[in-house]
Design a protein around this motif. Structure first.
Motif, PDB file in Angstrom:
ATOM      1  N   LEU A  70       0.827  -1.205   0.000  1.00  0.00           N
ATOM      2  CA  LEU A  70       0.000   0.000   0.000  1.00  0.00           C
ATOM      3  C   LEU A  70       0.862   1.256   0.000  1.00  0.00           C
ATOM      4  N   VAL A  71       1.914   1.246   0.812  1.00  0.00           N
ATOM      5  CA  VAL A  71       2.823   2.384   0.888  1.00  0.00           C
ATOM      6  C   VAL A  71       4.255   1.878   0.780  1.00  0.00           C
ATOM      7  N   THR A  72       5.146   2.770   0.377  1.00  0.00           N
ATOM      8  CA  THR A  72       6.548   2.388   0.239  1.00  0.00           C
ATOM      9  C   THR A  72       7.416   3.576   0.618  1.00  0.00           C
ATOM     10  N   TYR A  73       8.734   3.375   0.616  1.00  0.00           N
ATOM     11  CA  TYR A  73       9.662   4.463   0.861  1.00  0.00           C
ATOM     12  C   TYR A  73      10.117   5.083  -0.453  1.00  0.00           C
ATOM     13  N   THR A  74      10.467   6.351  -0.412  1.00  0.00           N
ATOM     14  CA  THR A  74      11.125   6.960  -1.558  1.00  0.00           C
ATOM     15  C   THR A  74      12.477   6.283  -1.750  1.00  0.00           C
ATOM     16  N   ALA A  75      13.085   6.484  -2.915  1.00  0.00           N
ATOM     17  CA  ALA A  75      14.317   5.765  -3.240  1.00  0.00           C
ATOM     18  C   ALA A  75      15.474   6.105  -2.309  1.00  0.00           C
ATOM     19  N   ASP A  76      15.462   7.280  -1.706  1.00  0.00           N
ATOM     20  CA  ASP A  76      16.514   7.611  -0.746  1.00  0.00           C
ATOM     21  C   ASP A  76      16.136   7.255   0.684  1.00  0.00           C
ATOM     22  N   LEU A  77      15.011   6.581   0.848  1.00  0.00           N
ATOM     23  CA  LEU A  77      14.518   6.106   2.142  1.00  0.00           C
ATOM     24  C   LEU A  77      14.251   7.240   3.133  1.00  0.00           C
ATOM     25  N   SER A  78      13.988   8.439   2.623  1.00  0.00           N
ATOM     26  CA  SER A  78      13.804   9.580   3.499  1.00  0.00           C
ATOM     27  C   SER A  78      12.372   9.747   3.977  1.00  0.00           C
ATOM     28  N   ARG A  79      11.394   9.234   3.229  1.00  0.00           N
ATOM     29  CA  ARG A  79      10.004   9.415   3.631  1.00  0.00           C
ATOM     30  C   ARG A  79       9.134   8.343   2.973  1.00  0.00           C
ATOM     31  N   LEU A  80       7.923   8.202   3.506  1.00  0.00           N
ATOM     32  CA  LEU A  80       6.953   7.261   2.958  1.00  0.00           C
ATOM     33  C   LEU A  80       6.110   7.931   1.881  1.00  0.00           C
ATOM     34  N   LYS A  81       5.622   7.129   0.938  1.00  0.00           N
ATOM     35  CA  LYS A  81       4.732   7.621  -0.095  1.00  0.00           C
ATOM     36  C   LYS A  81       3.750   6.514  -0.464  1.00  0.00           C
ATOM     37  N   GLY A  82       2.649   6.873  -1.106  1.00  0.00           N
ATOM     38  CA  GLY A  82       1.671   5.882  -1.506  1.00  0.00           C
ATOM     39  C   GLY A  82       2.149   5.030  -2.667  1.00  0.00           C
ATOM     40  N   GLU A  83       1.733   3.753  -2.667  1.00  0.00           N
ATOM     41  CA  GLU A  83       1.980   2.856  -3.797  1.00  0.00           C
ATOM     42  C   GLU A  83       0.633   2.384  -4.312  1.00  0.00           C
ATOM     43  N   LEU A  84       0.127   1.255  -3.801  1.00  0.00           N
ATOM     44  CA  LEU A  84      -1.231   0.850  -4.167  1.00  0.00           C
ATOM     45  C   LEU A  84      -2.270   1.722  -3.466  1.00  0.00           C
ATOM     46  N   ALA A  85      -1.854   2.421  -2.444  1.00  0.00           N
ATOM     47  CA  ALA A  85      -2.703   3.459  -1.863  1.00  0.00           C
ATOM     48  C   ALA A  85      -2.332   4.771  -2.537  1.00  0.00           C
ATOM     49  N   VAL A 152      -9.938   1.087   5.734  1.00  0.00           N
ATOM     50  CA  VAL A 152      -9.659   1.800   6.976  1.00  0.00           C
ATOM     51  C   VAL A 152      -9.144   0.801   8.010  1.00  0.00           C
ATOM     52  N   VAL A 153      -7.918   1.012   8.470  1.00  0.00           N
ATOM     53  CA  VAL A 153      -7.299   0.128   9.461  1.00  0.00           C
ATOM     54  C   VAL A 153      -7.287   0.838  10.809  1.00  0.00           C
ATOM     55  N   THR A 154      -7.854   0.177  11.823  1.00  0.00           N
ATOM     56  CA  THR A 154      -7.915   0.746  13.166  1.00  0.00           C
ATOM     57  C   THR A 154      -7.044  -0.066  14.113  1.00  0.00           C
ATOM     58  N   LEU A 155      -6.224   0.630  14.906  1.00  0.00           N
ATOM     59  CA  LEU A 155      -5.336  -0.005  15.865  1.00  0.00           C
ATOM     60  C   LEU A 155      -5.856   0.205  17.281  1.00  0.00           C
ATOM     61  N   LYS A 156      -5.460  -0.641  18.193  1.00  0.00           N
ATOM     62  CA  LYS A 156      -5.928  -0.515  19.576  1.00  0.00           C
ATOM     63  C   LYS A 156      -5.173   0.554  20.354  1.00  0.00           C
ATOM     64  N   GLY A 157      -4.101   1.083  19.775  1.00  0.00           N
ATOM     65  CA  GLY A 157      -3.339   2.150  20.406  1.00  0.00           C
ATOM     66  C   GLY A 157      -2.401   2.777  19.404  1.00  0.00           C
ATOM     67  N   PRO A 158      -1.780   3.904  19.730  1.00  0.00           N
ATOM     68  CA  PRO A 158      -0.857   4.559  18.797  1.00  0.00           C
ATOM     69  C   PRO A 158       0.292   3.642  18.418  1.00  0.00           C
ATOM     70  N   ASN A 159       0.684   3.709  17.164  1.00  0.00           N
ATOM     71  CA  ASN A 159       1.802   2.900  16.690  1.00  0.00           C
ATOM     72  C   ASN A 159       2.534   3.696  15.620  1.00  0.00           C
ATOM     73  N   GLY A 160       3.624   4.340  16.028  1.00  0.00           N
ATOM     74  CA  GLY A 160       4.387   5.168  15.104  1.00  0.00           C
ATOM     75  C   GLY A 160       5.116   4.381  14.039  1.00  0.00           C
ATOM     76  N   GLY A 161       5.207   3.050  14.198  1.00  0.00           N
ATOM     77  CA  GLY A 161       5.910   2.240  13.212  1.00  0.00           C
ATOM     78  C   GLY A 161       4.995   1.493  12.256  1.00  0.00           C
ATOM     79  N   PHE A 162       3.683   1.711  12.368  1.00  0.00           N
ATOM     80  CA  PHE A 162       2.733   0.919  11.582  1.00  0.00           C
ATOM     81  C   PHE A 162       2.948   1.072  10.075  1.00  0.00           C
ATOM     82  N   LEU A 163       3.030   2.304   9.591  1.00  0.00           N
ATOM     83  CA  LEU A 163       3.169   2.509   8.144  1.00  0.00           C
ATOM     84  C   LEU A 163       4.465   1.907   7.618  1.00  0.00           C
ATOM     85  N   SER A 164       5.548   2.028   8.387  1.00  0.00           N
ATOM     86  CA  SER A 164       6.803   1.425   7.955  1.00  0.00           C
ATOM     87  C   SER A 164       6.693  -0.096   7.892  1.00  0.00           C
TER      88      SER A 164
END
Length: 528
Positions: A70-85, A152-164
């Motif tokens: 759904l999401v991936t990193y840019t080629a320099d691995l600096s940020r996330l971006k959409g793929e299939l999303a 829509v994905v719902t988590l039971k608590g905050p997770n800063g690593g979910f997208l990665s």
């Protein structure tokens, strides 16, 4: 010429192994079809014969040519971006993630929908499928599909690593797999015979242990790829792949530092360097009593002259690590300096009663790295440890064998390992390696590390939703790792790819586990 991107890595490293005997490749020399042949599963980031993305810990450079997340990193691995999303948003408290899906189709022509997203998450969270994501996605409460193009994905608590985490979760076709029992999928031949993805290339054939062939997907949403075929050849080691590159049999491969240096002035080739951002570590199996005393683990660190190894065996192309991170924003200033001090190492071992604990036995030291460089590194460390009374015997096995051993119950086979773990750009990646709740089969804590203070620090960092506080939380993880030494953090080395100048718009990053990242294989081209 190559449109290249210098990158950084994150992930658990794998080493590609293969038979040297080669069956006939598809007849491409006399064909008018454009074909790129590479050693995409050679070296760290590769994983020969790896086809099931739910079980993959490496090999994403290749897998991402026909599967997509759904999401991936840019080629320099600096940020996330959409793929299939095509678009995605997160709630302020990092518990709800909404994905607006791209207008994509599967290789068999069926539309990609939110039902496929829900199916993929459900399968990945089901341990019966053999998925390595079961524990990583344990905080997912629900995956809702309000319409065909929204998930829509719902988590039971905050997770800063979910997208990665979900950058490595390749979307799978519900219409192809739902009828197959989850428990049968891990070993199913579907992955290596008739897989269906959404990527720019689609599967053609796999010649066992020798090559995989893909062909251009005419209906790819960003347009038909520039080349007609991609072929991934397997090699026994990086040196064999480099020989094939020099002979013109392939156009790209990973290379060891010495080989990369020999190509610096070679006409017709481009060396692609980058920080690996993979931490090499000495893993202490915490299921043995050998390492119960932190002074023993600290002694191992003081016994190893890391500066000399980096200077002589890495030619300076590595950075020393004092915890599990080297990215400066995650490394506090008040860390213990584990400088080379064999006398201090002997003192710590004596205080801990090492002779009584160990009894003079020689300890197997397991690794999956099979390069000459790593052999020299392990031999140097072996001699340094012997000098203070810790006797180890390096043992090299292939990746499948290594995985089987470290996820098994025979602790005597691996009281000690030499391995790699992702070290950026997402600091949460180490949660699966260090958290006591992530032991196999739930996660990748293969050393069965169980330190309450470390678990607390990881939980605090993982659940932090305030961006201004995140770096401080991860610094605390670093501080605890440095003090408690759950593993011996060694160094983070540079890595290299070598590409033929016949390639055009080719993008490769020495990313952890091979990525994935935005490499746009549909744009890769080759001069006739």
């Amino acid at each position: 010429m190559i449109g290249r991107t210098l990158g950084r890595t994150l992930a658990v490293a794998g080493l590609a192994l293969a038979s040297t005997a080669l069956v006939a490749l598809p007849a491409i020399a006399q064909s008018e079809e454009k074909t790129i042949v590479g050693g995409f599963d050679v070296g760290p980031g590769g994983f020969q014969g790896n086809f099931n993305p739910l079980t993959a810990t490496a090999g994403f450079t290749w897998l991402n040519t026909y599967y997509e997340p759904l999401v991936t990193y840019t080629a320099d691995l600096s940020r996330l971006k959409g793929e299939l999303a095509g678009e995605y948003t997160a709630s302020d408290d990092l518990t709800t993630f909404t994905f607006k899906l791209a207008d994509a189709v599967w290789h068999d022509g069926e539309p990609f929908t939110s039902a496929d997203v829900k199916y993929t998450f459900d399968l990945a969270m089901n341990p019966e499928s053999g998925s390595i994501f079961a524990a990583r996605l344990a905080d997912v409460v629900s995956v809702e599909t309000p319409d065909e193009k929204t998930a829509v994905v719902t988590l039971k608590g905050p997770n800063g690593g979910f997208l990665s985490t979900i950058t490595q979760l390749m979307m799978l076709p519900e219409h192809e797999l739902a009828s197959k029992p989850a428990a049968e999928l891990a070993q199913s031949d579907w992955w290596s015979t008739t897989p269906v993805g959404t990527g720019p290339f689609k599967f053609v054939q796999y010649a066992s242990d020798q090559f995989v062939e893909l062909e251009a997907f005419d209906d790819y949403r960003d347009g038909r790829p520039q080349v007609d075929k991609l072929i991934n050849r397997y090699f026994a080691n990086p040196a064999a792949a480099v020989a094939a590159l020099r002979a013109g049999e392939i156009q790209f491969t990973y290379a060891e530092a010495d080989d990369a240096q020999s190509f610096e002035d070679a006409e017709g080739f481009t060396v692609i360097p980058g920080d690996s951002f993979v931490l090499n570590y000495i893993g202490f199996n915490h299921r043995t009593e050998l390492w119960n005393d932190v002074r023993v683990r600290q002694a191992v660190m003081h016994a190893i002259d890391r500066d000399t190894i980096i200077e002589t065996l890495y030619n300076g192309a590595a950075k020393k690590a004092e915890c599990n991170y080297v990215a400066p924003q995650y490394v506090p200033d008040d860390l213990i300096d584990y400088s080379y001090d064999p006398e201090k190492a002997r003192t710590l071992l004596a205080e801990a009663g090492w002779e009584e604990i160990n009894g003079g036995q020689e300890l197997p030291w397991l690794t999956y790295y099979n390069s000459p460089q790593v052999a020299n590194i392990m031999a140097a460390v072996q001699a340094m440890l012997a000098d203070v009374g810790v006797n180890v015997a390096p043992r090299v096995v292939d990746v499948p064998t290594y995985n089987g051993i470290v996820r098994g119950d025979d602790v005597s086979q691996f009281p000690l390992v030499y391995a790699g773990a992702g070290n950026g750009p997402n600091p949460a990646q180490h949660n699966i390696n260090l958290n006591s709740e992530q032991v196999p089969p739930n996660g990748n804590n293969i050393m069965h590390i169980s330190l309450p203070e470390l678990d607390t620090a990881l939980a605090s960092a993982m659940s932090e939703a305030d961006p201004s506080q995140m770096d401080a939380r991860w610094q605390e993880v670093c501080r605890v790792v440095n003090e408690q030494m759950p593993w011996g953090s060694m160094w983070v080395a540079s890595r290299y790819g070598i590409a033929s100048d016949s390639l055009e718009d080719f993008v490769w990053t020495p990313a952890p586990g091979g990525g994935p990242f935005e490499m746009n294989p549909e744009a890769w081209d080759i001069e006739p």
